[in-house]
Enzyme design. Structure first.
Site: not given
Lengths: 380, 380
Positions: A158, A228, A324, A357-358
């Site tokens: 990232s 967040r 992602d 994405h994680d």
């Protein structure tokens, strides 16, 4: 009496260090940081030839604490502990691994909460905007300090991947391998849009006080919480979220017909938001999102990414994940295509992983197997 | 002296009406609305057989003002004016079209800002949570009032599509055709997550006062603004946003290195957020997102959508758009599959359109051509 044993493959007890630099750092914005500190950790040993150093760059919410744990805080395990350690894909028996915290962070490096030497008070809103290029510049100073002329590799996912990529451009002769994971060569309008909403949530929080909230004894918790929550949604795929939470109600048989928590996903988001707001600094968050928005190595080359990457000398491993949607595989392929046009050495791996994405933080066997094989082939 | 002529195909000057109902409405939650009003507009004429009525249901941010304009406000053109009018796909020379506003809205129907007859003050936070099923129930009362026993069709996009679908379940004998556009049979965890962040932004705004802000003389503008920005991102596709805004800077040659507007997309989002916060009611927004979250016709059938739709008698046209990631085409296909399992009459159209979820409001020729053909085949 047996002393506690580290988990198999763990680097064990580690210590955070700081390096102080008194030579001013001129930033991309034109502003000058008169002095600064960089927080870092190291794992493994630098070899005699000083040829085995690997720099690990972190993304938005992590730090220099990449692997192992602290003696006084055994539960605080490094964020990429599944990757870095003896016998792990990035093997600390072979490599000297450095975890570094970026400038502007709230985890140890000089940042908005640090003291501005000109005033004797916290920088707060006056801390300059820092860029990916500035971070790499500061990391080069750290490399100098540690006696590392050239990295065997720089790796990141990232935002960390942007730093790995930038290393090949700022210091082409100082990096042999760039491992660029879950990356994009520049943010899309949608990426910027999500960042902007997060910033607006923070900046319109009445407790933000234009960024000078330290002196008011408050923090813009509400805004950070919203920021967040938005971030979390973009880190997970729709499918992964459905798999993990579905439409499961939290401790009730039917909808509550009120605004308390109905669904598990709501509970999860509120929890993640509250936790983040309790430790992360809003001024740092604002600056990191801007660093993301601004990063665009092709901008000085009329948008021609191949031209921008022409000066790179490193070999590349680019990894993306099919689910992602924040930085989709298509964006990694742009990087690969530009590298191939410039006849660079590049391997590309597109992992069919469901986590979004994680996924770059997970230990999918194909993903970690590929990293293991890649590092095993890095000559020392 | 020439009077201003309506644009070709426009229904011209229209008038908003209200229907008042004094018979209490029992809601799905168990709460009872003692009395209520529904705002609506009509275009075209009801035929002698009363067989040509089409109900148009709106989505989150629209109203009963579907087509034409008001005499004293010629620029305020109905939100689906490109679809409804003489000679348009939903042809008002042939159909009697009714635009209806849902219960709980802030545009004319009874909602949180209305007076609670029990207290003589605005309902505010005490206005009950309303559901898609409740809306359809109220719309049936309106149909009774207008003397419509059976609709030729009910049409809607997004949240409006849920109402069209629910009509086939609540009143199977009162609807001949359901036109279900950009729909989902139930929200995913990601959909709920975005709604929850929007709600949290509103509810943690210090000006929200637990929903009792009317009496404080304030509105939770900051929260509404964030909610709208988040919504907007989900209405557009990544590609459409990139096409429309790219990474174009707003009136500057390079990044500003501050937190003012850098990119056009930031300016657009702030503008949309500010505009929305100036007219939309936060208590309505909260309730609409809950109505979306709660809608799940299969829930009472163990998640078996085909079983849930078994009682439908209408013919269906289901339309989805390839770039819609809010309610992706796969979700429409779930509806189609369930209908086919139940041997219902269903046509399905998947339009290759770049605009994302908002495509249902556009006049793509394939999309509007299909609607035109479908309505032309509806017997009167």
């Amino acid at each position: 009496m047996n002393a506690p044993q580290p988990a198999p493959g763990s680097v064990g007890i580690v210590e955070a260090r700081k390096a102080s630099f008194s030579e001013p750092l001129k930033l991309k914005s034109g502003a000058v940081l008169p002095q600064f500190e960089i927080a870092y950790e190291t794992y493994g040993e630098l070899n005699a030839a000083r040829s085995n150093a690997v720099l690990v760059c972190h993304a938005l919410n992590a730090s220099h604490h990449v692997a192992g744990h602290y003696a006084d805080d055994p539960d605080n395990v490094g964020w990429w502990d599944n990757l870095v350690g003896p016998g792990k894909p990035l093997d600390t028996r072979r490599f000297f691994v450095i975890g570094t915290n970026y400038l502007g962070s709230c985890f140890g490096s000089t940042g908005p909460a640090s003291v501005n030497p000109a005033t004797g008070k916290s920088w707060g809103a006056d801390f300059p905007l820092v860029t990916v290029e500035d971070w790499v510049e500061a990391q080069a100073r750290l490399a100098d300090r540690l006696g590392i002329e050239r990295f065997a590799g720089v790796i990141g996912g990232s935002l960390g991947a942007m730093q790995a990529l930038q290393w090949t451009l700022s210091f082409p002769e100082r990096i042999r391998h760039a491992i660029v994971i879950a990356a994009t060569p520049r943010l899309s309008a949608q990426n910027i849009a999500f960042n902007e909403v997060a910033r607006q949530a923070i900046m319109t929080d009445p407790d933000f006080h234009g960024g000078h909230y330290y002196e008011k004894g408050v923090v813009p918790r509400r805004g950070l919480r919203i920021a967040r929550m938005i971030g979390h949604i973009t880190y997970l795929s729709d499918d992964a979220m459905m798999e993990k939470f579905g439409r499961v109600l939290r401790g009730k048989a039917g909808p509550g017909f009120d605004f308390d928590i109905d669904f598990e996903i709501e509970s999860y988001l509120r929890y993640q938001g509250d936790k983040f707001a309790s430790y992360f600094d809003a001024n740092t968050y604002l600056r990191i999102t801007k660093a993301l928005d601004y990063y665009d190595p092709a901008a000085d080359f009329g948008g021609d990414l191949a031209a921008a990457l022409a000066r790179a000398r490193a070999a590349f491993l680019v990894v993306s994940f099919t689910s992602d949607w924040r930085f989709a595989s298509a964006r990694s392929r742009e990087i690969v295509k530009a590298l191939l046009e410039g006849r660079k050495i590049v391997s590309y791996l597109e992992i069919d992983a469901p986590q979004g994405h994680d996924a770059f933080l997970m230990d999918d066997p194909r993903y970690h197997g590929a990293l293991r094989a890649y590092f095993a082939n890095v000559a020392l």
